[in-house]
Design a protein around this motif. Structure first.
Motif, PDB file in Angstrom:
ATOM      1  N   SER A 101      58.179  25.918   8.285  1.00  0.00           N
ATOM      2  CA  SER A 101      56.889  26.596   8.414  1.00  0.00           C
ATOM      3  C   SER A 101      56.918  27.644   9.520  1.00  0.00           C
ATOM      4  O   SER A 101      56.153  28.603   9.496  1.00  0.00           O
ATOM      5  CB  SER A 101      55.767  25.592   8.688  1.00  0.00           C
ATOM      6  OG  SER A 101      55.866  25.052   9.990  1.00  0.00           O
ATOM      7  N   HIS A 102      57.828  27.456  10.463  1.00  0.00           N
ATOM      8  CA  HIS A 102      57.925  28.353  11.613  1.00  0.00           C
ATOM      9  C   HIS A 102      59.361  28.331  12.116  1.00  0.00           C
ATOM     10  O   HIS A 102      60.153  27.473  11.719  1.00  0.00           O
ATOM     11  CB  HIS A 102      56.974  27.914  12.724  1.00  0.00           C
ATOM     12  CG  HIS A 102      57.186  26.475  13.141  1.00  0.00           C
ATOM     13  ND1 HIS A 102      56.563  25.422  12.515  1.00  0.00           N
ATOM     14  CD2 HIS A 102      57.981  25.916  14.095  1.00  0.00           C
ATOM     15  CE1 HIS A 102      56.945  24.287  13.071  1.00  0.00           C
ATOM     16  NE2 HIS A 102      57.820  24.548  14.034  1.00  0.00           N
ATOM     17  N   CYS A 103      59.696  29.272  12.992  1.00  0.00           N
ATOM     18  CA  CYS A 103      61.053  29.325  13.551  1.00  0.00           C
ATOM     19  C   CYS A 103      60.962  29.641  15.034  1.00  0.00           C
ATOM     20  O   CYS A 103      59.871  29.733  15.611  1.00  0.00           O
ATOM     21  CB  CYS A 103      61.897  30.376  12.820  1.00  0.00           C
ATOM     22  SG  CYS A 103      61.354  32.077  13.079  1.00  0.00           S
ATOM     23  N   TYR A 159      50.647  38.152  16.312  1.00  0.00           N
ATOM     24  CA  TYR A 159      51.333  37.297  15.348  1.00  0.00           C
ATOM     25  C   TYR A 159      50.827  35.867  15.521  1.00  0.00           C
ATOM     26  O   TYR A 159      50.403  35.458  16.603  1.00  0.00           O
ATOM     27  CB  TYR A 159      52.859  37.369  15.488  1.00  0.00           C
ATOM     28  CG  TYR A 159      53.430  36.799  16.767  1.00  0.00           C
ATOM     29  CD1 TYR A 159      53.760  35.443  16.868  1.00  0.00           C
ATOM     30  CD2 TYR A 159      53.659  37.619  17.872  1.00  0.00           C
ATOM     31  CE1 TYR A 159      54.290  34.914  18.033  1.00  0.00           C
ATOM     32  CE2 TYR A 159      54.184  37.106  19.044  1.00  0.00           C
ATOM     33  CZ  TYR A 159      54.500  35.755  19.131  1.00  0.00           C
ATOM     34  OH  TYR A 159      55.016  35.245  20.288  1.00  0.00           O
ATOM     35  N   MET A 160      50.885  35.104  14.449  1.00  0.00           N
ATOM     36  CA  MET A 160      50.335  33.749  14.435  1.00  0.00           C
ATOM     37  C   MET A 160      51.406  32.709  14.739  1.00  0.00           C
ATOM     38  O   MET A 160      52.563  32.855  14.334  1.00  0.00           O
ATOM     39  CB  MET A 160      49.707  33.452  13.070  1.00  0.00           C
ATOM     40  CG  MET A 160      49.040  32.076  13.002  1.00  0.00           C
ATOM     41  SD  MET A 160      48.781  31.549  11.305  1.00  0.00           S
ATOM     42  CE  MET A 160      48.347  29.825  11.554  1.00  0.00           C
ATOM     43  N   HIS A 161      51.001  31.652  15.416  1.00  0.00           N
ATOM     44  CA  HIS A 161      51.876  30.492  15.671  1.00  0.00           C
ATOM     45  C   HIS A 161      51.004  29.250  15.742  1.00  0.00           C
ATOM     46  O   HIS A 161      50.038  29.189  16.492  1.00  0.00           O
ATOM     47  CB  HIS A 161      52.656  30.678  16.979  1.00  0.00           C
ATOM     48  CG  HIS A 161      51.787  31.089  18.138  1.00  0.00           C
ATOM     49  ND1 HIS A 161      51.150  30.189  18.960  1.00  0.00           N
ATOM     50  CD2 HIS A 161      51.428  32.317  18.580  1.00  0.00           C
ATOM     51  CE1 HIS A 161      50.452  30.833  19.876  1.00  0.00           C
ATOM     52  NE2 HIS A 161      50.594  32.129  19.668  1.00  0.00           N
ATOM     53  N   ASN A 162      51.343  28.246  14.957  1.00  0.00           N
ATOM     54  CA  ASN A 162      50.595  26.981  14.989  1.00  0.00           C
ATOM     55  C   ASN A 162      50.955  26.132  16.201  1.00  0.00           C
ATOM     56  O   ASN A 162      50.190  25.225  16.553  1.00  0.00           O
ATOM     57  CB  ASN A 162      50.877  26.174  13.723  1.00  0.00           C
ATOM     58  CG  ASN A 162      50.088  26.648  12.533  1.00  0.00           C
ATOM     59  OD1 ASN A 162      48.865  26.687  12.577  1.00  0.00           O
ATOM     60  ND2 ASN A 162      50.778  27.025  11.461  1.00  0.00           N
ATOM     61  N   PRO A 168      56.847  31.513  16.014  1.00  0.00           N
ATOM     62  CA  PRO A 168      56.053  32.275  15.051  1.00  0.00           C
ATOM     63  C   PRO A 168      56.071  31.636  13.664  1.00  0.00           C
ATOM     64  O   PRO A 168      57.076  31.077  13.228  1.00  0.00           O
ATOM     65  CB  PRO A 168      56.731  33.653  15.043  1.00  0.00           C
ATOM     66  CG  PRO A 168      58.128  33.391  15.525  1.00  0.00           C
ATOM     67  CD  PRO A 168      58.002  32.274  16.520  1.00  0.00           C
ATOM     68  N   THR A 169      54.930  31.728  12.978  1.00  0.00           N
ATOM     69  CA  THR A 169      54.750  31.112  11.671  1.00  0.00           C
ATOM     70  C   THR A 169      55.179  32.067  10.559  1.00  0.00           C
ATOM     71  O   THR A 169      54.801  33.243  10.557  1.00  0.00           O
ATOM     72  CB  THR A 169      53.273  30.721  11.477  1.00  0.00           C
ATOM     73  OG1 THR A 169      52.903  29.774  12.491  1.00  0.00           O
ATOM     74  CG2 THR A 169      53.037  30.114  10.112  1.00  0.00           C
ATOM     75  N   PHE A 170      55.953  31.558   9.618  1.00  0.00           N
ATOM     76  CA  PHE A 170      56.369  32.355   8.462  1.00  0.00           C
ATOM     77  C   PHE A 170      55.173  32.623   7.541  1.00  0.00           C
ATOM     78  O   PHE A 170      54.253  31.800   7.438  1.00  0.00           O
ATOM     79  CB  PHE A 170      57.467  31.644   7.670  1.00  0.00           C
ATOM     80  CG  PHE A 170      58.835  31.789   8.260  1.00  0.00           C
ATOM     81  CD1 PHE A 170      59.565  32.951   8.072  1.00  0.00           C
ATOM     82  CD2 PHE A 170      59.393  30.757   9.006  1.00  0.00           C
ATOM     83  CE1 PHE A 170      60.836  33.092   8.609  1.00  0.00           C
ATOM     84  CE2 PHE A 170      60.668  30.885   9.546  1.00  0.00           C
ATOM     85  CZ  PHE A 170      61.393  32.059   9.357  1.00  0.00           C
ATOM     86  N   TYR A 203      51.561  22.962   6.209  1.00  0.00           N
ATOM     87  CA  TYR A 203      51.289  24.124   7.055  1.00  0.00           C
ATOM     88  C   TYR A 203      51.874  25.428   6.496  1.00  0.00           C
ATOM     89  O   TYR A 203      51.818  26.451   7.156  1.00  0.00           O
ATOM     90  CB  TYR A 203      51.885  23.924   8.452  1.00  0.00           C
ATOM     91  CG  TYR A 203      51.115  23.002   9.365  1.00  0.00           C
ATOM     92  CD1 TYR A 203      50.467  23.495  10.492  1.00  0.00           C
ATOM     93  CD2 TYR A 203      51.065  21.632   9.132  1.00  0.00           C
ATOM     94  CE1 TYR A 203      49.792  22.650  11.352  1.00  0.00           C
ATOM     95  CE2 TYR A 203      50.386  20.786   9.978  1.00  0.00           C
ATOM     96  CZ  TYR A 203      49.746  21.293  11.098  1.00  0.00           C
ATOM     97  OH  TYR A 203      49.076  20.455  11.943  1.00  0.00           O
ATOM     98  N   TYR A 204      52.452  25.402   5.325  1.00  0.00           N
ATOM     99  CA  TYR A 204      53.201  26.574   4.876  1.00  0.00           C
ATOM    100  C   TYR A 204      52.315  27.792   4.619  1.00  0.00           C
ATOM    101  O   TYR A 204      52.729  28.922   4.866  1.00  0.00           O
ATOM    102  CB  TYR A 204      53.996  26.238   3.603  1.00  0.00           C
ATOM    103  CG  TYR A 204      55.064  25.186   3.802  1.00  0.00           C
ATOM    104  CD1 TYR A 204      55.867  25.186   4.943  1.00  0.00           C
ATOM    105  CD2 TYR A 204      55.267  24.189   2.850  1.00  0.00           C
ATOM    106  CE1 TYR A 204      56.838  24.217   5.115  1.00  0.00           C
ATOM    107  CE2 TYR A 204      56.250  23.219   3.021  1.00  0.00           C
ATOM    108  CZ  TYR A 204      57.023  23.241   4.155  1.00  0.00           C
ATOM    109  OH  TYR A 204      57.982  22.282   4.322  1.00  0.00           O
TER     110      TYR A 204
END
Length: 537
Positions: A101-103, A159-162, A168-170, A203-204
């Motif tokens: 979902s994020h990296c 940029y978004m991040h959960n 950062p969220t893909f 969360y995808y």
């Protein structure tokens, strides 16, 4: 066997804390390989490896910077192949974590995406313009504190991040992102893994309209403001289901592979688990936080199981009482019994539930959380919310193998401390004690493995019993097993008819004629007939 995962028991290994093979204080893949005989001796079916990929380790590997490699702290791809071969030789399936979902912020994909608004990866992450006053696009919050939006000066966008700003969220609305991650899964399937544990599986997708989340009512503000919102626009979006079906179609091209997804949704967890496992074209199993909290009562366990199968009669859950994200249950539920009694009983209960089961390393020792000081913390959750939220380091401290320095985990300085209360519960000592928690786990696992009703039977709960008594029947094809638990420290007595003599490794349980006496945290399994009756004595 194609459906080996049904009724299976998986043992979660946190690589950083299992076994260090080179003295640097950090567990690694060769160390895991060294200790696999212990895992196999328990009688489990599979292991789940938490992330071991290249990462800056700001969230202990859940911030991946390369989905196709191994972090040097943990070894090499060749070490992974050796681990895989050894596990398979011991009869253990291998499940690997996938955090897609994020990296990590330093992943080359994010570096390209942030370069400008027109590059080939520009839409691979979630970017949005500021509001006219420069504030973030909406009210979305991050789980580790603060806004879910971070300003990037280069793109002049947020940029978004959960989670952390460094995660950062893909943007899964981008078709190329989905194709990329199908390639990632294919890489590991071709390497021979038996399945995936999908982190934050709901969360995808996000709401492309970027609508603000509504507020939740509360009497007192929670420690984390994230919990003040109903996260209907940041997770569990309807677009998630078709993506799960694409991943399932990929795994179905391989023989006997599976996916278990971690569902994090405090308000709709059981409902989402059912939705995501319904039929045979989505997740094989859903991994739940439902039993990873403070609730501990007969009514609670009954409600969780019944709610799942009522909502998804053809779905399949994976239950756990502990993992790397929550306080260990032997301490979390300490008010309900002495540590060893509670550890044995919760093993018996968990391994009697309909569905599959996940055990967390050290749980078979009756381990409790390590009491951490602030300067010892590594977890961003604890660092940001201390002292009201102490974070997850307490349940992540090293496995304790023997009575030597650092519990046999390392010859160096461990990355998290091994303190006396944990050091006292080591494998070597418990191996030698026939009445230990460790040997209770082995006996219960062997009993479950040999009892078709416990592994695969359907569940019927017994009505009319007072707290803290929980009783249910697991009905198999040819036999039925009555499972009875006294979830408290005081003795109880039940009147039974239509049962045979106790079977399996019950504890603090005596059947005297038509009466079953259960001592503190006592439990029993009994053959059940059609004329079964269970009532308070």
């Amino acid at each position: 066997m194609q459906n080996w995962w049904r009724g299976s028991v998986t043992y979660q290994i946190y690589p950083r804390s299992f076994q260090d093979s080179n003295g640097d204080g950090i567990g690694d893949l060769p160390g895991i390989t060294q200790r696999l005989p212990h895992v196999a001796s328990l009688g489990v079916d599979a292991i789940w490896l938490s992330p071991f990929y290249p990462s800056p380790m700001l969230d202990m590997g859940y911030d991946v910077s390369d989905y196709f490699g191994v972090h040097p702290d943990f070894g090499t791809l060749a070490d992974f192949d050796t681990l895989l071969e050894t596990a398979h030789g011991l009869g253990l399936k291998v499940i690997v974590d996938q955090v897609i979902s994020h990296c990590a912020k330093d992943h080359p994909l994010f570096a390209e995406s942030r370069r400008d608004r027109t590059n080939p990866k520009a839409d691979w992450f979630i970017w949005a313009d500021p509001q006219p006053d420069g504030s973030p696009p909406n009210n979305w919050l991050a789980i580790f504190g603060g806004s879910a939006w971070t300003w990037d000066a280069g793109r002049r966008q947020y940029y978004m991040h959960n989670f952390l700003p460094e995660q950062p969220t893909f943007n899964f609305h981008c078709p190329e992102v989905q194709e990329y991650f199908l390639d990632v899964l294919t890489f590991w399937l071709d390497r021979g893994v038996d399945g995936f544990r999908l982190d934050t599986v709901n969360y995808y997708f996000h709401d492309p309209k970027l609508r603000s989340n509504p507020a939740l009512p509360f009497d007192r503000p929670p420690v984390n403001p994230y919990d003040m919102q109903d996260q209907i626009y940041t997770k569990t979006r309807p677009e998630n289901v078709p993506w799960l079906e694409r991943m399932r179609a990929l795994t179905d091209r391989y023989d006997a592979r599976m996916m278990v997804g971690e569902v994090g949704d405090a308000l709709r967890q059981i409902e989402v688990m059912g939705l995501y496992t319904a039929g045979d074209h989505r997740l094989h199993m859903a991994y739940s936080f439902e039993m990873l909290g403070d609730a501990f009562s007969a009514a609670f366990f009954r409600s969780a199981v019944e709610s799942f199968f009522e909502g998804a009669p053809d779905g399949w859950p994976c239950w756990a009482f502990s993992n790397h994200d929550v306080p260990r249950h032997a301490g979390r539920w300490a008010e309900h019994g002495a540590t060893d009694d509670l550890a044995r009983q919760t093993a018996a209960l968990l391994l009697s539930l309909e569905g599959s089961v996940c055990l967390y390393q050290g749980e078979e020792l009756g381990q409790t959380d390590t009491e951490m000081e602030y300067h010892e913390l590594t977890d961003p959750k604890g660092l940001n919310f201390w002292p009201d939220e102490k974070g997850r380091d307490g349940c992540r401290t090293p496995m304790v193998w023997d009575g030597s320095a650092e519990g046999g985990f390392t010859t160096g300085t461990p990355w998290l401390p091994v303190k006396p209360p944990q050091a006292a519960r080591h494998v070597a000592a418990l191996e030698a004690d026939a009445d230990s928690v460790l040997n209770a786990y082995r006996a219960i696992l062997a009993f479950r493995r040999d009892d078709d009703a416990l592994r695969l039977g359907r569940t019927r709960f017994v009505d009319g019993l007072p707290e803290p008594v929980l009783a249910f029947v697991r009905q198999g094809e040819g036999a039925a097993t009555l499972c009875v638990f006294n979830l408290g420290p005081r003795p109880v007595t039940l009147a039974l008819t239509g049962v045979g003599a106790p079977i399996g490794p019950g504890r603090n349980a005596v059947l005297d004629g038509a009466e079953l006496r259960l001592g503190a945290n006592g439990y029993a399994w009994l053959p059940a007939g059609a004329d079964l009756s269970v009532r308070p004595a």
